[in-house]
Design an enzyme around this catalytic site. Structure first.
Site, short mmCIF file in Angstrom:
data_model
loop_
_atom_site.label_atom_id
_atom_site.label_comp_id
_atom_site.label_asym_id
_atom_site.label_seq_id
_atom_site.Cartn_x
_atom_site.Cartn_y
_atom_site.Cartn_z
N ASP A 175 -92.74 51.59 28.50
CA ASP A 175 -92.55 50.23 29.01
C ASP A 175 -93.20 50.11 30.38
O ASP A 175 -92.70 50.65 31.37
CB ASP A 175 -91.05 49.93 29.10
CG ASP A 175 -90.77 48.50 29.53
OD1 ASP A 175 -91.73 47.76 29.82
OD2 ASP A 175 -89.58 48.13 29.57
N HIS A 217 -93.49 47.38 32.11
CA HIS A 217 -92.68 46.45 32.91
C HIS A 217 -93.50 45.37 33.60
O HIS A 217 -93.13 44.90 34.69
CB HIS A 217 -91.87 47.23 33.96
CG HIS A 217 -90.41 47.19 33.71
ND1 HIS A 217 -89.74 48.15 33.00
CD2 HIS A 217 -89.47 46.25 34.03
CE1 HIS A 217 -88.45 47.84 32.92
NE2 HIS A 217 -88.27 46.69 33.51
N GLU A 227 -95.34 48.75 25.89
CA GLU A 227 -94.62 47.50 26.09
C GLU A 227 -95.04 46.77 27.36
O GLU A 227 -95.11 47.38 28.43
CB GLU A 227 -93.11 47.79 26.13
CG GLU A 227 -92.26 46.56 26.41
CD GLU A 227 -90.78 46.86 26.37
OE1 GLU A 227 -90.01 46.13 27.01
OE2 GLU A 227 -90.38 47.84 25.69
N GLU A 262 -90.16 39.97 25.99
CA GLU A 262 -88.90 39.80 26.70
C GLU A 262 -88.96 38.71 27.75
O GLU A 262 -87.92 38.17 28.15
CB GLU A 262 -88.48 41.12 27.36
CG GLU A 262 -89.35 41.54 28.53
CD GLU A 262 -88.87 42.82 29.18
OE1 GLU A 262 -88.18 42.73 30.21
OE2 GLU A 262 -89.18 43.90 28.66
N ASP A 281 -85.58 38.54 23.43
CA ASP A 281 -84.21 38.92 23.81
C ASP A 281 -83.29 37.82 23.31
O ASP A 281 -83.40 36.66 23.71
CB ASP A 281 -84.09 39.08 25.32
CG ASP A 281 -82.78 39.72 25.73
OD1 ASP A 281 -81.72 39.20 25.33
OD2 ASP A 281 -82.81 40.74 26.45
N HIS A 318 -85.58 43.06 22.50
CA HIS A 318 -85.29 43.55 23.85
C HIS A 318 -83.78 43.50 24.04
O HIS A 318 -83.15 42.48 23.79
CB HIS A 318 -85.99 42.64 24.86
CG HIS A 318 -85.76 42.99 26.29
ND1 HIS A 318 -84.98 42.21 27.12
CD2 HIS A 318 -86.22 44.00 27.06
CE1 HIS A 318 -84.97 42.73 28.34
NE2 HIS A 318 -85.70 43.81 28.33
#
Length: 378
Positions: free
Chosen positions: A189, A191, A216, A242, A265, A292
């Site tokens: 991830d 981010h 991700e 997400e 999410d 997510h």
């Protein structure tokens, strides 16, 4: 039966603050949910009170109608906090529905298409190999995990030449493949810390020889053509979603061919009602849904029921944090969450005595600062 009251509770999940929601009908039936902690979390109670004033007295057995009404009651798109608040109301009403009819929520979605829900453990760091071996081994022993998510950053992204960041990741993942079980899967991830699409491609190239589960969210979500470019140049599965919170945003991403895996999410996109729509859009584009879910037991429960009834579900994020207020959370067995067909609604209990104690914790995201004093994405 009518929607009668809404109460909020200030609690925590692990080291993160969390607002919990209880909606009660005039017959005394109650449904529960938790709100995604976008921040500022203390904005949620008054926002929820504002929304609830518009739906009090409505039929709780019509969550889709209430969901649509709340979205239409906002003249402008409600934004991330707005859709998260709508999601909390939506989930409490779905819980009430299942309890009123005496069935699990997934039964209201057409029934289960799978017997259990596969999960991966979110570790969110890149520990040295001895620590990683110890942590993953313990999670495998306790819960049966065979999939894990790590950070791709072994060096400080904002104070190191990027080529060294990429090289360190390639070396790290290579050692993981040499020293940990070959059947285990590892996702990474990023981010949304990267700014340039080419950097995402370079990161993916470092991972490609060792076949990650996915890379991700390497960049910010706003510019859809950049996602299409990254996916066209990557040799590994690309996952994102997400930071998107409407079906229209997911449709734009999917139409552009911008991802291999979508990660909505359920507590961000407006709840289960909207999550089902996003999954249908993804299925029409041959795209898997891997929700997510760095959340607590109520969010996990909502995801379990979504996943149980969704044909193009792939794998669910799971963060094994303890809470004081849920004595019977869904916990992995053999790397999966088992369905609870004998339990109506979400299938979990909430300890209201534990909620009598305000267990709030302060938490703020920290924006990175570069050597020249400018700020960076986190």
């Amino acid at each position: 039966m009518k929607i009668d009251t809404l109460h909020t509770y200030r609690q925590r999940v692990g080291d993160r603050p969390r607002v919990l929601v209880k909606i009660t009908t005039d017959t005394g039936l109650a449904g529960w949910s938790e709100v995604y902690n976008h921040g500022p979390d203390l904005a949620y109670p008054p926002l929820l009170d504002h929304l609830f004033a518009q739906i009090r007295g409505m039929d709780p057995l019509r969550p889709a109608a209430v969901n649509q009404f709340l979205l239409q009651s906002s003249r402008f798109p409600p934004g991330a906090l707005g859709t998260a608040a709508v999601a909390a109301i939506d989930h409490a009403l779905w819980d009430i529905n299942g309890k009123a009819l005496g069935v699990p929520v997934y039964q209201l979605l057409g029934g289960a298409v799978r017997d259990r829900v596969r999960v991966y453990a979110g570790l969110y760091s890149a520990p040295d190999l001895p620590r990683l071996r110890e942590t993953t081994g313990a999670l495998h022993e306790r819960f049966g995990f065979t999939a894990f998510k790590l950070s791709p950053y072994r060096r400080d992204l904002h104070s190191t030449r990027y080529g060294l960041v990429v090289r360190a990741l390639g070396d790290y993942f290579g050692r993981i493949r040499e020293e940990l079980p070959e059947e285990w899967e590892f996702a990474f991830d990023a981010h949304a810390c990267l700014w340039e699409p080419r950097q995402a491609v370079e990161l993916g190239a470092a991972l490609a020889p060792h076949q990650p589960l996915f890379l991700e969210e390497p960049i910010r979500p706003e510019h859809i053509p950049s996602w299409a470019r990254i996916r066209s140049e990557l040799q590994v599965p690309l996952a994102t979603g997400e930071s998107l919170y409407t079906p229209h945003e997911f449709l734009a991403l999917l139409t552009a061919g911008g991802t291999d895996i979508v990660q909505p999410d359920i507590c961000v996109v407006g709840g289960l009602t909207q999550m089902v729509k996003i999954a249908t859009l993804a299925e029409a584009h041959y795209v898997t849904v891997a929700p997510h879910n760095p959340m607590g037991p109520l969010a996990t429960a909502a995801n379990v029921h979504f996943a149980a009834a969704t044909t193009n579900f792939g794998i669910l994020e799971f963060k094994p944090d303890d809470t004081s207020w849920c004595p019977d959370p869904y916990l992995p067995v053999d790397g999966h969450l088992e369905l609870r067909p004998e339990r109506p609604g979400w299938g979990i209990e909430i300890d209201e005595e534990a909620l009598a104690t305000d267990d709030w914790v302060s938490w703020t995201r920290r924006v990175p600062v570069r050597a020249d004093g400018s700020t960076a994405w986190m």
